[in-house]
Motif scaffolding. Structure first.
Motif, PDB file in Angstrom:
ATOM      1  N   MET A 186      -4.979   6.157  -1.934  1.00  0.00           N
ATOM      2  CA  MET A 186      -4.097   5.127  -1.393  1.00  0.00           C
ATOM      3  C   MET A 186      -4.287   3.949  -2.337  1.00  0.00           C
ATOM      4  SD  MET A 186      -3.548   2.034   0.027  1.00  0.00           S
ATOM      5  CE  MET A 186      -5.200   1.516   0.479  1.00  0.00           C
ATOM      6  N   HIS A 187      -3.205   3.514  -2.927  1.00  0.00           N
ATOM      7  CA  HIS A 187      -3.308   2.393  -3.858  1.00  0.00           C
ATOM      8  C   HIS A 187      -2.130   1.469  -3.633  1.00  0.00           C
ATOM      9  CE1 HIS A 187      -0.162   4.002  -6.658  1.00  0.00           C
ATOM     10  NE2 HIS A 187      -0.511   5.128  -6.067  1.00  0.00           N
ATOM     11  N   CYS A 188      -2.334   0.213  -3.986  1.00  0.00           N
ATOM     12  CA  CYS A 188      -1.266  -0.765  -3.799  1.00  0.00           C
ATOM     13  C   CYS A 188      -0.299  -0.687  -4.963  1.00  0.00           C
ATOM     14  CB  CYS A 188      -1.866  -2.163  -3.669  1.00  0.00           C
ATOM     15  SG  CYS A 188      -0.622  -3.456  -3.625  1.00  0.00           S
ATOM     16  N   HIS A 189       1.000  -0.795  -4.649  1.00  0.00           N
ATOM     17  CA  HIS A 189       2.030  -0.722  -5.692  1.00  0.00           C
ATOM     18  C   HIS A 189       2.273  -2.053  -6.391  1.00  0.00           C
ATOM     19  CE1 HIS A 189       4.413   3.278  -5.082  1.00  0.00           C
ATOM     20  NE2 HIS A 189       3.322   3.409  -5.799  1.00  0.00           N
ATOM     21  N   ASN A 190       1.594  -3.092  -5.946  1.00  0.00           N
ATOM     22  CA  ASN A 190       1.634  -4.356  -6.681  1.00  0.00           C
ATOM     23  C   ASN A 190       0.641  -4.196  -7.835  1.00  0.00           C
ATOM     24  OD1 ASN A 190       1.378  -6.933  -7.641  1.00  0.00           O
ATOM     25  ND2 ASN A 190       0.991  -7.875  -5.646  1.00  0.00           N
ATOM     26  N   PRO A 249       0.829  -1.202   0.000  1.00  0.00           N
ATOM     27  CA  PRO A 249       0.000   0.000   0.000  1.00  0.00           C
ATOM     28  C   PRO A 249       0.869   1.260   0.000  1.00  0.00           C
ATOM     29  CG  PRO A 249      -0.213  -1.237   2.070  1.00  0.00           C
ATOM     30  CD  PRO A 249       0.561  -2.081   1.140  1.00  0.00           C
ATOM     31  N   HIS A 250       0.447   2.226  -0.814  1.00  0.00           N
ATOM     32  CA  HIS A 250       1.192   3.478  -0.983  1.00  0.00           C
ATOM     33  C   HIS A 250       0.196   4.619  -0.862  1.00  0.00           C
ATOM     34  CE1 HIS A 250       3.511   6.645  -2.916  1.00  0.00           C
ATOM     35  NE2 HIS A 250       2.531   6.787  -3.782  1.00  0.00           N
ATOM     36  N   ILE A 251       0.553   5.627  -0.090  1.00  0.00           N
ATOM     37  CA  ILE A 251      -0.414   6.697   0.183  1.00  0.00           C
ATOM     38  C   ILE A 251       0.123   8.040  -0.296  1.00  0.00           C
ATOM     39  CG2 ILE A 251       0.397   7.163   2.553  1.00  0.00           C
ATOM     40  CD1 ILE A 251      -2.709   7.191   3.271  1.00  0.00           C
ATOM     41  N   HIS A 252      -0.754   8.835  -0.870  1.00  0.00           N
ATOM     42  CA  HIS A 252      -0.414  10.188  -1.323  1.00  0.00           C
ATOM     43  C   HIS A 252      -0.807  11.206  -0.250  1.00  0.00           C
ATOM     44  CE1 HIS A 252      -0.374   9.405  -5.955  1.00  0.00           C
ATOM     45  NE2 HIS A 252      -0.070   8.302  -5.305  1.00  0.00           N
ATOM     46  N   GLY A 253      -0.306  12.422  -0.366  1.00  0.00           N
ATOM     47  CA  GLY A 253      -0.773  13.533   0.472  1.00  0.00           C
ATOM     48  C   GLY A 253      -0.010  13.706   1.768  1.00  0.00           C
TER      49      GLY A 253
HETATM   50 CU   LIG Z   1       0.580   6.733  -6.302  1.00  0.00          CU
END
Ligand SMILES: [Cu+2]
Length: 396
Positions: free
Chosen positions: A365-369, A295-299
């Protein structure tokens, strides 16, 4: 009867009703087992009780396809995937009553939690056709604070992946204050790094101006990631057995967050962290599926402060780093702090009140996989993704 109703309400107050709604198959009314035996246990036990049912269900996926799965639900409530978030109070003993109304055998297990006599929390339940053995009770001691994943560990990890999982959160008996807010672990247990993180929240002049973290409020979200292979769902629906040894054959086509994907997850209150600047929030994240996730989160960056292994061992971190991506192997739990600070990437001149960048700020928030960002073999971005929203400036 009144006592039971009261206790159930007590447990549910403040609970987050996470999970996607599912349709039960062949719900049976009333208990299938011996009510006298249960009554005897209840008569001797004065503490709170939690009644969970296991059902065969259909889960509707993001593209409308409906697949066979299993789900936990509070007794008399609709089953959901994941199961309901159970909030326990440290030091208390709870009577869990588990009833299996599914056609298959299952277990109820909470890795890392123990009974009052120190044994692992684990009961096995026959399918509903063996009604004498389809219902079990077990005492659970809320010994240690933290986040746990209750699950079916029979033929592991099959039951967990097929929907039988949910968060159990043990909270301190009373809110423990550090700095301007609370901390979710006793300071006698938390390493200095964890205490310092929560102490710093809301301090004037610190990197986290605003409020401290508030326990027993809306300032937390539970995220459970899962992956669905419809071939497995079909096999179980037809009464076939998938052995744990076949786990290497798992080919996920759907990726869910609290049972939702893509658009649905981004519009679900239980998935979307929401608040103003200066309202820090705890993210409790678990991976019930078989795909590894990142999981990768922006902001904002986040601060991971704990990790629990699939076996239930807790590690509170003594060195906390600022990160934007964290790794989630199958079965693990990670707790992180999302500070809700002014996103540093917005230049000073563009911030309110000179508002080129107007509130609300929505970030993904989206997964990098990468495969997990799809559903049904390619529909993008209808996978493991959600939003989080800063609704406005700090209001005090
Ligand atoms: Cu991203």
């Amino acid at each position: 009867m009144k006592r039971r109703s009261f206790l159930k309400r007590g447990l549910l107050s403040g609970a987050v009703a996470a999970g996607a709604a599912v349709s039960p198959l062949g719900l049976r009314q009333g208990f299938a087992g011996d009510d006298d035996v249960l009554e005897d246990i209840l008569d001797d036990f004065e503490g709170p009780e939690i009644r969970l049912d296991i059902d065969d269900v259909k889960l509707e996926l993001i593209d409308g396809k409906r697949v066979f799965m299993w789900a936990f639900g509070l007794h008399d409530d609709a089953p959901t995937i994941p199961g309901p978030v159970l909030r326990l109070e440290q030091g208390k003993t709870y009577l869990f009553e588990i009833r299996n109304r599914s056609t298959s055998r299952h277990s109820f297990t909470i890795p890392g939690m123990v009974s009052p006599d120190g044994l692992a929390v684990h009961v096995e339940l026959e399918g509903k056709d063996d009604s004498d053995n389809s219902r079990k009770s077990i005492l659970v001691l809320a010994k240690d604070c933290g986040a746990f994943l209750y699950q079916d560990a029979l033929n592991a990890p099959i039951g967990r992946v097929m929907g039988l999982h949910g968060f159990c959160v043990v909270e301190p008996k009373e809110n423990i204050t550090v700095g301007n807010g609370n901390i979710p672990y006793p300071t006698s247990v938390a390493p200095q790094a964890v205490t310092s993180l929560f102490e710093t929240l809301g301090l004037e002049g610190s990197v986290f101006p605003g409020n401290g973290w508030k326990a027993k409020s809306d300032r937390e979200r539970e995220w459970i990631f899962n992956s669905v292979d419809p071939r497995w769902c079909d096999r179980f629906e037809q009464g076939q057995v998938v052995s744990a040894g076949e786990a290497t054959d798992f080919k996920p086509r759907y990726f869910t967050l609290n049972g939702n994907s893509g658009y649905d997850a981004a519009h679900d209150h239980d998935c979307v962290p929401t608040g103003t600047i200066g309202q820090p929030l705890i993210l409790r994240t678990a991976n019930a599926g078989l795909a590894w996730h990142s999981p990768h989160i922006h902001g904002n960056h986040v601060y991971e402060f704990s990790r629990r292994s699939a076996k239930g061992e807790l590690r509170l971190h003594d060195n906390i780093r600022e990160i934007d991506t964290w790794t989630m192997p199958p079965g693990e739990i990670a707790e992180l702090l999302l500070p809700f600070k002014m996103p540093p990437d917005i230049p000073l001149s563009k911030r309110p009140p000179n508002a080129q960048e107007k509130f609300p700020y929505s970030f993904p928030m989206h997964c990098h996989n990468e495969i997990s960002q799809t559903s049904g073999g390619g529909s993008y971005p209808m996978g493991l993704v959600t939003d989080w929203v800063i609704t406005g400036p700090y209001k005090g």
